[in-house]
Enzyme design. Structure first.
Site, mmCIF file in Angstrom:
data_model
loop_
_atom_site.group_PDB
_atom_site.id
_atom_site.type_symbol
_atom_site.label_atom_id
_atom_site.label_comp_id
_atom_site.label_asym_id
_atom_site.label_seq_id
_atom_site.Cartn_x
_atom_site.Cartn_y
_atom_site.Cartn_z
ATOM 1 N N HIS A 29 0.813 -1.185 -0.001
ATOM 2 C CA HIS A 29 -0.021 -0.110 -0.066
ATOM 3 C C HIS A 29 0.886 1.186 0.050
ATOM 4 O O HIS A 29 1.995 1.379 0.778
ATOM 5 C CB HIS A 29 -0.978 0.030 1.363
ATOM 6 C CG HIS A 29 -1.699 1.316 1.258
ATOM 7 N ND1 HIS A 29 -2.882 1.436 0.814
ATOM 8 C CD2 HIS A 29 -1.613 2.152 2.042
ATOM 9 C CE1 HIS A 29 -3.385 2.463 0.973
ATOM 10 N NE2 HIS A 29 -2.364 3.183 1.687
ATOM 11 N N ASP A 82 -15.210 3.794 7.820
ATOM 12 C CA ASP A 82 -14.093 4.795 7.339
ATOM 13 C C ASP A 82 -14.609 5.784 6.421
ATOM 14 O O ASP A 82 -14.174 6.878 6.233
ATOM 15 C CB ASP A 82 -13.069 4.069 6.723
ATOM 16 C CG ASP A 82 -11.811 4.955 6.138
ATOM 17 O OD1 ASP A 82 -11.260 5.549 7.020
ATOM 18 O OD2 ASP A 82 -11.637 4.990 4.993
ATOM 19 N N ARG A 112 -13.733 13.886 8.643
ATOM 20 C CA ARG A 112 -12.513 14.438 8.978
ATOM 21 C C ARG A 112 -12.128 15.419 7.944
ATOM 22 O O ARG A 112 -11.558 16.343 8.354
ATOM 23 C CB ARG A 112 -11.506 13.195 8.790
ATOM 24 C CG ARG A 112 -11.561 12.358 10.049
ATOM 25 C CD ARG A 112 -10.668 11.010 9.894
ATOM 26 N NE ARG A 112 -9.342 11.193 9.895
ATOM 27 C CZ ARG A 112 -8.594 10.540 9.120
ATOM 28 N NH1 ARG A 112 -9.122 9.506 8.608
ATOM 29 N NH2 ARG A 112 -7.375 10.898 8.838
ATOM 30 N N SER A 170 -7.389 4.246 9.658
ATOM 31 C CA SER A 170 -8.067 4.492 8.252
ATOM 32 C C SER A 170 -7.432 3.474 7.334
ATOM 33 O O SER A 170 -8.120 2.820 6.873
ATOM 34 C CB SER A 170 -8.207 5.785 7.939
ATOM 35 O OG SER A 170 -8.628 5.967 6.618
ATOM 36 N N LYS A 181 -8.744 -0.925 6.120
ATOM 37 C CA LYS A 181 -8.988 -1.312 4.661
ATOM 38 C C LYS A 181 -8.287 -2.488 4.359
ATOM 39 O O LYS A 181 -8.502 -3.304 3.644
ATOM 40 C CB LYS A 181 -8.967 -0.021 3.795
ATOM 41 C CG LYS A 181 -10.280 0.863 4.114
ATOM 42 C CD LYS A 181 -10.201 2.265 3.335
ATOM 43 C CE LYS A 181 -9.040 3.202 3.721
ATOM 44 N NZ LYS A 181 -9.148 4.562 3.694
HETATM 45 N N1 URA Z 1 -5.210 7.413 3.456
HETATM 46 C C1 URA Z 1 -6.401 6.827 3.977
HETATM 47 O O1 URA Z 1 -7.118 5.740 3.321
HETATM 48 N N2 URA Z 1 -6.707 7.324 5.013
HETATM 49 C C2 URA Z 1 -6.325 8.387 5.728
HETATM 50 O O2 URA Z 1 -6.753 8.691 6.832
HETATM 51 C C3 URA Z 1 -5.122 8.990 5.116
HETATM 52 C C4 URA Z 1 -4.806 8.320 3.655
#
Ligand code: URA
Length: 433
Positions: A82, A161, A168, A183, A187
């Protein structure tokens, strides 16, 4: 248990229990907790942070808030990587077939571009026919037959999220390591692979501007992995100039293909080999980093990594004629080359600005519903550390509409050219495992 007490606890710097965190996330998903209470708690977390256990609890509750991919029908260790988001970052498109050509299963969910940063899915969609919407069974099937696949996130992956991220974004509560780490990791964990390599970008074109911030974020995410028994490692890479030579969807596909043909830019190839060697170590097909590096290098040189790319693109219904003949990728109507306005050393490239420029050309979205132009973008003819003479080419702009003075100025001003050379950081800053 009630939300007012939970907010007050975090306001007073106390530690939230597993049950309290679960109560909050459940309330977000079943919509019993109003946005203003979640926003208040988010701000309290930004200001007073969270302990390691709270971050792990939050991640786990978020991960379980929606679908969890079932990869049980894929044998062996499944790996994922990632990137925290950068400019010109086409690493996943190279790493996925490269690592698969070494016999490791790569099962990856990617995202779209946002703001000045590009997204792997948009890049892949510049290949005619490429299908990112496979369901769970089709995804498993492609990983089993080809060895790798990249798909988009399913609609119900970590719904908590989706709500929290949107809040946010509009309440100035993005910048918090516990919130960013949970976050991203929720995922990644819902995508169910056994290992995750995080490519944490650092610098002007990245979310984390300093090595210290990036280290803290990486350590938080590795710690979450430890709590949930996943092998998570991080590579910190420099985003103080775009990665490789191109920015823009089809342009980046072309550069990724050339890299898989062992003809890509040296710095970008190094990052891919370094990241591949860590992923191969995580998958336990090699016993150390050096062995992994050699194996990946050999797959690039032998053409097996490129052959795996063709197999993968074809399995996801992409037209491989476009890959075999790169002139069949979307092409912009015009290419304008800009020449240096002064002589000297390129000491800096304003990466975020170039990311914005590519977006303004049509290569990225300014709003969620914008339609992307795959053909447009930028090619950096000269990069940091190089000496240029006045009048020599520094950047090419691929565009479909006439260029305004303002866009041309943006491109010129992205290059900081000075009389004496400044030392620049290496591409790979640190590995944390
Ligand atoms: N990428 C994400 O998926 N979440 C965040 O909070 C910041 C970057």
């Amino acid at each position: 248990m009630n939300m007012i007490e939970i907010i007050a606890k975090k306001r007073d710097k106390q530690v939230l229990s597993t049950e309290e965190i679960q109560f909050w996330i459940d309330g977000i998903v079943n919509k019993s907790i109003p946005d203003y209470q979640s926003s208040a708690l988010l701000m309290a977390i930004v200001l007073n942070s969270m302990e390691t256990k709270e971050v792990a609890d939050l991640t786990e509750a978020m991960m379980k808030s929606g679908d969890i991919l079932d990869l049980s029908q894929i044998g062996g260790i499944k790996v994922d990587k990632h990137s925290t988001g950068g400019v010109g970052d086409k690493t996943s498109i190279v790493l996925t077939p490269l690592v698969a050509s070494c016999g490791v299963k790569v099962a990856k969910m990617s995202g779209r571009g946002l703001g000045h940063t590009g997204g792997t899915l948009d890049k892949l969609e510049s290949i005619e026919g490429f299908d990112i919407f496979l369901d769970n069974d089709e995804f498993v099937d492609v990983v089993n037959t080809v060895g790798c696949s990249i798909i988009g996130q399913t609609a119900n992956l970590v719904p908590a999220d989706k709500t929290l991220y949107a809040l946010r974004d509009v309440t100035s509560t993005v910048q918090s390591i516990p919130l960013i780490a949970s976050s991203i990791m929720s995922k990644k964990l819902a995508a169910s692979t056994d290992t995750i390599l995080l490519d944490v970008k650092v610098g002007d074109g990245a979310f984390m501007k300093t090595i210290e911030q990036a280290t803290a974020l990486s350590e938080a995410m590795i710690e979450i992995g430890r709590h949930l028994n996943k092998d998570v490692r991080a590579i910190l890479s420099n985003m103080n100039q775009p990665l490789g030579s191109t920015i823009g969807n089809a342009l980046e596909i072309k550069e990724a293909v050339l890299t898989l043909q062992n003809k890509g830019p040296k710095d970008f190839k190094e990052l891919c080999l370094d990241a591949a060697s860590i992923m191969l170590t995580q998958a336990k097909v090699v016993s150390n980093y050096e062995e992994g590096y050699k194996l990946a290098q050999q797959k690039l040189q032998s053409g097996e990594a490129y052959a795996k790319l063709l197999e993968w693109i074809s399995a996801q219904k992409g037209n491989i004629e476009v890959i075999k003949d790169l002139s069949k990728l979307p092409q912009s109507k015009y290419v304008t080359e800009l020449n240096s306005e002064k002589s000297g050393f390129i000491n800096e490239i304003k990466t975020e600005q170039l990311g914005h420029l590519s977006m303004l050309l049509g290569g990225g979205r300014q709003t969620k519903d914008d339609v992307i132009n795959y053909a447009v973008g930028l090619e950096l003819v000269a990069k940091t550390g190089q000496k240029v003479q006045i009048g020599e080419p520094i950047i090419k702009i691929y565009h479909d509409k006439d260029l305004t003075e303002q866009l041309i100025r943006m491109a010129h001003d992205s290059y900081v050219i000075e009389n004496t050379i400044k030392e620049t950081d290496p591409l790979i800053l640190k590995v944390i495992d």
